[in-house]
Motif scaffolding. Structure first.
Motif, short mmCIF file in Angstrom:
data_model
loop_
_atom_site.label_atom_id
_atom_site.label_comp_id
_atom_site.label_asym_id
_atom_site.label_seq_id
_atom_site.Cartn_x
_atom_site.Cartn_y
_atom_site.Cartn_z
N ARG A 209 0.84 -1.20 0.00
CA ARG A 209 0.00 0.00 0.00
C ARG A 209 0.87 1.25 0.00
NH1 ARG A 209 -2.01 2.94 4.19
NH2 ARG A 209 -1.33 1.37 5.70
N GLN A 210 0.46 2.24 -0.79
CA GLN A 210 1.23 3.47 -0.90
C GLN A 210 1.38 4.18 0.45
OE1 GLN A 210 1.72 5.80 -4.57
NE2 GLN A 210 0.13 7.11 -3.70
N ASN A 211 2.53 4.84 0.61
CA ASN A 211 2.86 5.59 1.83
C ASN A 211 3.01 4.68 3.05
OD1 ASN A 211 2.75 8.02 0.36
ND2 ASN A 211 0.55 8.18 0.71
N THR A 212 3.45 3.45 2.75
CA THR A 212 3.67 2.46 3.81
C THR A 212 5.08 1.89 3.72
OG1 THR A 212 1.34 1.81 3.78
CG2 THR A 212 2.87 0.26 4.78
N LEU A 213 5.68 1.62 4.86
CA LEU A 213 6.97 0.95 4.92
C LEU A 213 6.79 -0.36 5.67
CD1 LEU A 213 10.38 2.58 5.60
CD2 LEU A 213 9.76 0.54 6.87
N GLN A 214 7.27 -1.46 5.08
CA GLN A 214 7.18 -2.78 5.71
C GLN A 214 8.58 -3.36 5.91
OE1 GLN A 214 4.57 -5.41 3.54
NE2 GLN A 214 2.73 -4.24 4.05
N LEU A 215 8.76 -4.03 7.06
CA LEU A 215 10.02 -4.70 7.35
C LEU A 215 9.78 -6.15 7.70
CD1 LEU A 215 10.25 -1.62 9.00
CD2 LEU A 215 12.61 -2.37 8.74
N TYR A 216 10.64 -7.01 7.16
CA TYR A 216 10.62 -8.44 7.48
C TYR A 216 12.05 -8.89 7.75
CZ TYR A 216 10.60 -13.47 6.94
OH TYR A 216 10.79 -14.81 7.16
N SER A 217 12.24 -9.70 8.77
CA SER A 217 13.58 -10.18 9.10
C SER A 217 13.59 -11.66 9.40
CB SER A 217 14.14 -9.42 10.31
OG SER A 217 14.40 -8.08 10.01
N GLU A 218 14.69 -12.29 9.04
CA GLU A 218 15.11 -13.58 9.54
C GLU A 218 16.49 -13.34 10.15
OE1 GLU A 218 14.89 -16.59 6.53
OE2 GLU A 218 12.76 -16.23 6.14
N PRO A 219 16.98 -14.23 11.00
CA PRO A 219 18.30 -13.97 11.60
C PRO A 219 19.35 -13.61 10.55
CG PRO A 219 17.28 -15.82 12.68
CD PRO A 219 16.38 -15.46 11.52
N ASP A 220 19.92 -12.43 10.71
CA ASP A 220 21.00 -11.92 9.86
C ASP A 220 20.59 -11.54 8.45
OD1 ASP A 220 22.74 -12.24 12.00
OD2 ASP A 220 23.36 -14.24 11.37
N LYS A 221 19.28 -11.52 8.16
CA LYS A 221 18.81 -11.10 6.84
C LYS A 221 17.56 -10.23 7.01
CE LYS A 221 20.49 -15.33 4.64
NZ LYS A 221 21.75 -14.80 4.13
N GLY A 222 17.43 -9.21 6.18
CA GLY A 222 16.28 -8.33 6.31
C GLY A 222 15.80 -7.81 4.97
N ILE A 223 14.49 -7.52 4.92
CA ILE A 223 13.86 -6.95 3.73
C ILE A 223 13.05 -5.74 4.16
CG2 ILE A 223 12.23 -7.33 1.83
CD1 ILE A 223 12.80 -10.35 2.12
N MET A 224 13.20 -4.65 3.41
CA MET A 224 12.38 -3.47 3.66
C MET A 224 11.73 -3.04 2.35
SD MET A 224 13.42 0.33 5.08
CE MET A 224 14.01 0.95 3.49
N LEU A 225 10.43 -2.77 2.40
CA LEU A 225 9.69 -2.22 1.27
C LEU A 225 9.17 -0.84 1.65
CD1 LEU A 225 7.58 -5.34 0.18
CD2 LEU A 225 9.79 -4.58 -0.73
N ASN A 226 9.37 0.12 0.78
CA ASN A 226 8.92 1.48 1.03
C ASN A 226 8.18 1.96 -0.22
OD1 ASN A 226 8.55 4.03 2.12
ND2 ASN A 226 10.56 4.77 1.49
N ALA A 227 6.87 2.19 -0.09
CA ALA A 227 6.03 2.52 -1.25
C ALA A 227 5.58 3.98 -1.20
CB ALA A 227 4.80 1.61 -1.29
N TYR A 228 5.79 4.68 -2.30
CA TYR A 228 5.42 6.09 -2.39
C TYR A 228 5.32 6.47 -3.86
CZ TYR A 228 10.44 6.30 -3.17
OH TYR A 228 11.71 6.06 -3.65
N ARG A 229 4.36 7.33 -4.18
CA ARG A 229 4.21 7.88 -5.53
C ARG A 229 4.30 6.81 -6.63
NH1 ARG A 229 6.81 13.99 -4.88
NH2 ARG A 229 5.32 14.57 -3.24
N HIS A 230 3.59 5.73 -6.42
CA HIS A 230 3.45 4.66 -7.42
C HIS A 230 4.76 3.95 -7.74
CE1 HIS A 230 -0.60 6.17 -7.85
NE2 HIS A 230 -0.12 7.37 -8.09
N LYS A 231 5.65 3.91 -6.77
CA LYS A 231 6.89 3.14 -6.91
C LYS A 231 7.22 2.51 -5.56
CE LYS A 231 8.96 6.87 -8.17
NZ LYS A 231 9.95 7.86 -8.66
N THR A 232 8.10 1.53 -5.59
CA THR A 232 8.48 0.83 -4.35
C THR A 232 9.99 0.65 -4.30
OG1 THR A 232 6.41 -0.44 -4.45
CG2 THR A 232 8.09 -1.21 -2.91
#
Length: 365
Positions: free
Chosen positions: A188-211
């Motif tokens: 969803r736009q204007n949202t930041l999501q974080l997911y982690s496993e030990p020693d690894k991480g993913i971040m998604l940042n959505a704004y202005r129709h891009k991620t």
């Protein structure tokens, strides 16, 4: 008195900000950039605290305010794509987030008509004489300047040529990261999501129709790679995130197919002195705090302004200006670097227990 000629290496935030201030003070400014155009791409830039006052001085504040992003929430997800905690964000009146390319274009527009730009070229040699500094360029040409400013990033060519090999100043922080920008919304736009496993991480940042897709991982040892070989860097990311849960498989396909991709180690540049002779380093070239600081662009603007203010104070006496630049800015840089090292532990927890604690507490906010 003749207009002093200064050469700036690098056309990113440090280089463009230094160019703006030097031109404003009456210097004849040339910017050399190894790429064929401005360095585009990258995560949004935070403008807050002292940086707000600086952009007001530069006449950029209203433009930045008009183009601010509107991040609404930060969500901590688990492998089942369930939100474990959420932080609802309110926009402070004195803090602004803006797309990197938007701010870069603003700075470029301010200087492009008064500053000479040389693209597709770089500095390969420096020779200081009594009254100036002779510069050799990659294309074989030579020019003479009064001063040279290395604003060319964490892998600075000016620093390598004039101060010594990168290994003497680069401090590895035990993590690597990649940034990929895709022109569609993956959350969803204007949202930041974080997911982690030990020693690894993913971040998604959505704004202005891009991620923005940011992937990070720990490594006890430095990984040898060519920082200009994108294909090799994508293979490193692919190998590190193979088998990771959540949306990793889907996101890796996006990363492999994307045109906008950046990969590097989390590191800090620590130097006893940012100037030598007629050469000074500004921004990441001299004092990179790592992306964990969350202020790479603003730190470059702060550094360029600090340097310019010392020039104004000493009426162009570069030796006195350089001396004060080193002393006056250093406590701030050391504070930012120390905070960035601490932040890394929260961004990328090393155990399941630490992940659960972070996801529940949401960075403690």
């Amino acid at each position: 008195m003749r207009s002093l000629k200064v050469l700036i290496s690098g056309a990113s935030f440090a280089g463009l900000s230094t160019a703006w201030w030097m031109n404003k003070m009456g210097y004849s400014v040339t910017v050399v950039e190894i790429g064929s155009h401005l360095k585009k791409g990258g995560t949004p830039v935070d403008i807050k605290e002292v940086t707000v006052d600086i952009v007001k001085r530069m006449g950029l504040f209203e433009q930045i305010k008009a183009n601010r992003l509107s991040l609404e929430s930060t969500e901590f997800r688990n492998a089942d794509d369930v939100t474990e905690s959420i932080r609802i964000l309110e926009q402070p009146d004195d803090e602004f987030e803006i797309e990197r390319d938007t701010l870069l274009n603003m700075l470029f527009d301010r200087v492009k008509d008064n500053v000479e730009f040389i693209f597709n070229n770089s500095i390969t040699g420096l020779n200081e004489t009594k009254n100036n500094i002779e510069v050799t360029f990659k294309d074989g040409s030579h020019r003479v300047y009064d001063l040279v400013f290395g604003c060319d990033g964490v892998h600075s060519a000016v620093r390598r040529i004039w101060f010594g090999d990168e290994t003497a100043y680069s401090h590895f922080l035990g993590q690597y990261f990649s940034i990929t920008i895709v022109n569609k919304l993956l959350i969803r736009q204007n949202t930041l999501q974080l997911y982690s496993e030990p020693d690894k991480g993913i971040m998604l940042n959505a704004y202005r129709h891009k991620t923005d897709i940011v992937l990070s991982f720990r490594s006890e040892e430095e990984i040898p790679y060519n920082y200009r070989d994108e294909a090799q860097q994508k293979e490193i990311i692919l190998a590190q995130f193979e088998g990771v849960s959540w949306r990793a498989a889907e996101l890796l396909k996006e990363v492999m197919a994307a045109e906008t991709f950046y990969f590097d180690k989390f590191c800090q540049i620590k130097m006893p002195w940012w100037t030598k002779g007629r050469v000074a380093l500004v921004g990441d070239a001299g004092y990179c705090a790592s992306p964990a600081a969350g202020m790479g662009g603003s730190l470059a603007i702060i550094g360029a302004t600090a340097l310019a203010d010392t020039f104004a104070k000493y009426n162009g006496d570069y030796e006195s200006a350089f001396n004060e630049y080193n002393k006056q800015l250093r406590p701030f840089i050391e504070k930012v670097q120390a905070e960035a090292e601490a932040t890394l532990e929260f961004l990328l927890p090393g155990t399941e227990e630490a992940i659960r604690e972070r996801n529940k507490g949401g960075f403690g906010f």
